[in-house]
Design a protein around this motif. Structure first.
Motif, PDB file in Angstrom:
ATOM      1  N   VAL A  64      -1.082 -14.131  -1.978  1.00 58.46           N
ATOM      2  CA  VAL A  64      -0.091 -13.081  -2.215  1.00 58.46           C
ATOM      3  C   VAL A  64      -0.551 -12.164  -3.345  1.00 58.46           C
ATOM      4  CG1 VAL A  64       2.246 -12.631  -3.047  1.00 58.46           C
ATOM      5  CG2 VAL A  64       1.868 -14.364  -1.292  1.00 58.46           C
ATOM      6  N   VAL A  65      -0.979 -12.764  -4.463  1.00 61.21           N
ATOM      7  CA  VAL A  65      -1.465 -11.970  -5.602  1.00 61.21           C
ATOM      8  C   VAL A  65      -2.689 -11.159  -5.197  1.00 61.21           C
ATOM      9  CG1 VAL A  65      -2.396 -12.084  -7.938  1.00 61.21           C
ATOM     10  CG2 VAL A  65      -0.526 -13.598  -7.281  1.00 61.21           C
ATOM     11  N   LEU A  66      -3.582 -11.792  -4.440  1.00 60.56           N
ATOM     12  CA  LEU A  66      -4.774 -11.090  -3.971  1.00 60.56           C
ATOM     13  C   LEU A  66      -4.401  -9.911  -3.077  1.00 60.56           C
ATOM     14  CD1 LEU A  66      -7.889 -11.088  -3.847  1.00 60.56           C
ATOM     15  CD2 LEU A  66      -7.720 -12.605  -1.888  1.00 60.56           C
ATOM     16  N   GLY A  67      -3.425 -10.095  -2.202  1.00 62.49           N
ATOM     17  CA  GLY A  67      -3.002  -9.008  -1.331  1.00 62.49           C
ATOM     18  C   GLY A  67      -2.396  -7.849  -2.095  1.00 62.49           C
ATOM     19  N   ILE A  68      -1.611  -8.156  -3.130  1.00 62.85           N
ATOM     20  CA  ILE A  68      -1.016  -7.093  -3.953  1.00 62.85           C
ATOM     21  C   ILE A  68      -2.102  -6.261  -4.616  1.00 62.85           C
ATOM     22  CG2 ILE A  68       0.412  -6.619  -5.985  1.00 62.85           C
ATOM     23  CD1 ILE A  68       2.021  -9.116  -5.299  1.00 62.85           C
ATOM     24  N   GLY A  69      -3.141  -6.931  -5.100  1.00 60.37           N
ATOM     25  CA  GLY A  69      -4.224  -6.197  -5.750  1.00 60.37           C
ATOM     26  C   GLY A  69      -5.093  -5.434  -4.766  1.00 60.37           C
ATOM     27  N   MET A  70      -5.396  -6.058  -3.628  1.00 59.56           N
ATOM     28  CA  MET A  70      -6.301  -5.447  -2.657  1.00 59.56           C
ATOM     29  C   MET A  70      -5.693  -4.251  -1.939  1.00 59.56           C
ATOM     30  SD  MET A  70      -7.847  -8.981  -1.091  1.00 59.56           S
ATOM     31  CE  MET A  70      -8.277  -8.198   0.450  1.00 59.56           C
ATOM     32  N   SER A  71      -4.371  -4.208  -1.844  1.00 59.81           N
ATOM     33  CA  SER A  71      -3.724  -3.164  -1.056  1.00 59.81           C
ATOM     34  C   SER A  71      -4.000  -1.770  -1.586  1.00 59.81           C
ATOM     35  CB  SER A  71      -2.215  -3.413  -0.997  1.00 59.81           C
ATOM     36  OG  SER A  71      -1.652  -3.315  -2.294  1.00 59.81           O
ATOM     37  N   GLY A  72      -4.220  -1.659  -2.891  1.00 59.08           N
ATOM     38  CA  GLY A  72      -4.449  -0.339  -3.461  1.00 59.08           C
ATOM     39  C   GLY A  72      -5.892   0.099  -3.465  1.00 59.08           C
ATOM     40  N   LEU A  73      -6.818  -0.787  -3.088  1.00 55.69           N
ATOM     41  CA  LEU A  73      -8.234  -0.433  -3.162  1.00 55.69           C
ATOM     42  C   LEU A  73      -8.581   0.725  -2.227  1.00 55.69           C
ATOM     43  CD1 LEU A  73      -9.846  -3.996  -3.344  1.00 55.69           C
ATOM     44  CD2 LEU A  73      -9.727  -2.300  -5.168  1.00 55.69           C
ATOM     45  N   LEU A  74      -8.231   0.595  -0.969  1.00 60.37           N
ATOM     46  CA  LEU A  74      -8.535   1.657  -0.016  1.00 60.37           C
ATOM     47  C   LEU A  74      -7.714   2.909  -0.311  1.00 60.37           C
ATOM     48  CD1 LEU A  74     -10.139   2.487   2.439  1.00 60.37           C
ATOM     49  CD2 LEU A  74      -8.348   1.534   3.892  1.00 60.37           C
ATOM     50  N   THR A  75      -6.444   2.712  -0.722  1.00 62.40           N
ATOM     51  CA  THR A  75      -5.583   3.849  -1.052  1.00 62.40           C
ATOM     52  C   THR A  75      -6.165   4.668  -2.195  1.00 62.40           C
ATOM     53  OG1 THR A  75      -3.648   2.566  -0.366  1.00 62.40           O
ATOM     54  CG2 THR A  75      -3.249   4.523  -1.710  1.00 62.40           C
ATOM     55  N   SER A  76      -6.569   3.985  -3.265  1.00 62.12           N
ATOM     56  CA  SER A  76      -7.117   4.694  -4.426  1.00 62.12           C
ATOM     57  C   SER A  76      -8.450   5.345  -4.095  1.00 62.12           C
ATOM     58  CB  SER A  76      -7.292   3.718  -5.594  1.00 62.12           C
ATOM     59  OG  SER A  76      -8.216   2.694  -5.263  1.00 62.12           O
ATOM     60  N   SER A  77      -9.270   4.686  -3.285  1.00 61.56           N
ATOM     61  CA  SER A  77     -10.556   5.260  -2.920  1.00 61.56           C
ATOM     62  C   SER A  77     -10.379   6.570  -2.160  1.00 61.56           C
ATOM     63  CB  SER A  77     -11.342   4.252  -2.074  1.00 61.56           C
ATOM     64  OG  SER A  77     -12.527   4.834  -1.580  1.00 61.56           O
ATOM     65  N   LEU A  78      -9.514   6.556  -1.156  1.00 65.22           N
ATOM     66  CA  LEU A  78      -9.272   7.772  -0.371  1.00 65.22           C
ATOM     67  C   LEU A  78      -8.673   8.881  -1.231  1.00 65.22           C
ATOM     68  CD1 LEU A  78      -7.825   6.149   2.876  1.00 65.22           C
ATOM     69  CD2 LEU A  78     -10.045   7.262   2.633  1.00 65.22           C
ATOM     70  N   TYR A  79      -7.743   8.505  -2.101  1.00 72.20           N
ATOM     71  CA  TYR A  79      -7.069   9.518  -2.914  1.00 72.20           C
ATOM     72  C   TYR A  79      -8.038  10.174  -3.888  1.00 72.20           C
ATOM     73  CZ  TYR A  79      -3.763  11.790  -5.992  1.00 72.20           C
ATOM     74  OH  TYR A  79      -3.088  12.736  -6.720  1.00 72.20           O
ATOM     75  N   LEU A  80      -8.810   9.374  -4.609  1.00 66.21           N
ATOM     76  CA  LEU A  80      -9.703   9.920  -5.626  1.00 66.21           C
ATOM     77  C   LEU A  80     -10.762  10.818  -5.008  1.00 66.21           C
ATOM     78  CD1 LEU A  80     -10.152   6.734  -7.827  1.00 66.21           C
ATOM     79  CD2 LEU A  80      -8.899   8.799  -8.435  1.00 66.21           C
TER      80      LEU A  80
ATOM     81  N   CYS B 248       0.826  -1.208   0.000  1.00 65.54           N
ATOM     82  CA  CYS B 248       0.000   0.000   0.000  1.00 65.54           C
ATOM     83  C   CYS B 248       0.860   1.258   0.000  1.00 65.54           C
ATOM     84  CB  CYS B 248      -0.956  -0.011   1.192  1.00 65.54           C
ATOM     85  SG  CYS B 248      -0.156   0.171   2.800  1.00 65.54           S
ATOM     86  N   ILE B 249       2.057   1.172   0.565  1.00 64.17           N
ATOM     87  CA  ILE B 249       2.979   2.312   0.548  1.00 64.17           C
ATOM     88  C   ILE B 249       3.403   2.619  -0.882  1.00 64.17           C
ATOM     89  CG2 ILE B 249       5.199   3.163   1.391  1.00 64.17           C
ATOM     90  CD1 ILE B 249       4.899   1.249   3.755  1.00 64.17           C
ATOM     91  N   ILE B 250       3.631   1.569  -1.657  1.00 62.40           N
ATOM     92  CA  ILE B 250       4.027   1.746  -3.057  1.00 62.40           C
ATOM     93  C   ILE B 250       2.894   2.383  -3.852  1.00 62.40           C
ATOM     94  CG2 ILE B 250       4.776   0.547  -5.143  1.00 62.40           C
ATOM     95  CD1 ILE B 250       5.998  -1.594  -3.323  1.00 62.40           C
ATOM     96  N   TYR B 251       1.672   1.892  -3.646  1.00 60.39           N
ATOM     97  CA  TYR B 251       0.523   2.475  -4.340  1.00 60.39           C
ATOM     98  C   TYR B 251       0.354   3.945  -3.977  1.00 60.39           C
ATOM     99  CZ  TYR B 251      -1.266  -2.004  -6.083  1.00 60.39           C
ATOM    100  OH  TYR B 251      -1.434  -3.189  -6.751  1.00 60.39           O
ATOM    101  N   GLY B 252       0.476   4.263  -2.693  1.00 61.94           N
ATOM    102  CA  GLY B 252       0.324   5.642  -2.272  1.00 61.94           C
ATOM    103  C   GLY B 252       1.360   6.560  -2.890  1.00 61.94           C
TER     104      GLY B 252
END
Length: 261
Positions: A149-165, A101-105
């Motif tokens: 692991v793949v699911l976690g990589i994808g899910m980590s950005g969901l909350l980050t992108s929601s808050l950012y947008l 999630c740090i990377i996505y942010g």
């Protein structure tokens, strides 16, 4: 009780909204109007859909991952061991979420046109990880770890992108209420993931809740692709939008230079 006391007195005391005069406060009709207007922004709408997924995934990793693990156990099985196995799988996924999630942010803050591409990739990985559960022969199988692991990589950005947008594309005057709508979509996501997942688990397959999550991710992915293509087309045909993008990039670089100095 402490939480109620804090909400009633402490937050009100420090919130600018509550120190306005009564004439400046919005009534319910105006709030509904803000909600309708915010839905016209495709970016904010995309933030709502991401919130819908971000909250629902917590149910999938807590409740349905445990049930999925139990489904491999026989009548005389050790359910404590099965629960420990599901907890380990869930912990692996949450650890991946915490790290990525740090990377996505960071990329959401530094990129502009690439933000939609990041979300498209994130949604594709989340859907892929949920679908890979179908190929795991047991909770201890190699594919189960790969899927989480793949699911976690994808899910980590969901909350980050929601808050950012939601925060990036909403106005300061309506940001608080739009954030509340975002939270509402998150609660609806929990409700749907719980109810639909229960029906699919009982009547279709033990992987039904994961397949439902994958399907919703693919739907949001299609919406994101439509938004990306429309914004890209507008940028090509609108010189004002091009100038605005260049101005934003210049301001970002100036801010970085000031921070370094």
């Amino acid at each position: 009780m402490l939480g109620l006391f804090y909400t009633l007195f402490c937050i009100k005391a420090g919130n600018e909204y509550y120190i306005r005069s009564s004439g400046d406060r919005r009534n319910f009709k105006e709030m509904v109007k803000v909600a309708k207007e915010s839905m016209k922004s495709p970016e904010i709408t995309n933030g709502y859909t991401a919130a819908f997924l971000a909250r629902g995934d917590s149910i999938m990793l807590s409740l349905y991952l445990v049930l999925w693990t139990y489904s491999f156990s026989g009548p005389d099985a050790d359910y404590d061991e099965a629960f420990s196995r599901s907890s380990m799988l869930s912990g692996i996924s949450y650890a991946v979420i915490m790290l990525t999630c740090i990377i996505y942010g960071r990329y959401y803050e530094r990129k502009d046109l690439s933000r939609a591409k990041i979300m498209i990739g994130m949604l594709a990985l989340a859907a892929l990880g949920a679908l890979l559960i179908n190929f795991a022969s047991s909770p201890s199988a190699y594919m189960a770890y790969v899927a989480l692991v793949v699911l976690g990589i994808g899910m980590s950005g969901l909350l980050t992108s929601s808050l950012y947008l939601v925060n990036q594309y909403s106005t300061p005057e309506s940001r608080g209420f739009i954030t509340g709508i975002q939270t509402f979509f998150g609660v609806v996501g929990i409700l749907f993931q719980t109810l639909v997942g229960a029906v699919l688990y009982e009547w279709v397959d033990r992987c039904g809740p994961f397949n439902y999550f994958a399907a919703t991710c693919l739907i949001v992915l299609i919406i994101t692709v439509i938004i990306y293509r429309r914004n890209k087309q507008e940028l090509r045909t609108d010189p004002v939008a091009q100038d605005s993008l260049i101005e934003q990039e210049t301001e970002r670089r100036e801010d970085e230079e000031e921070a370094i100095s």
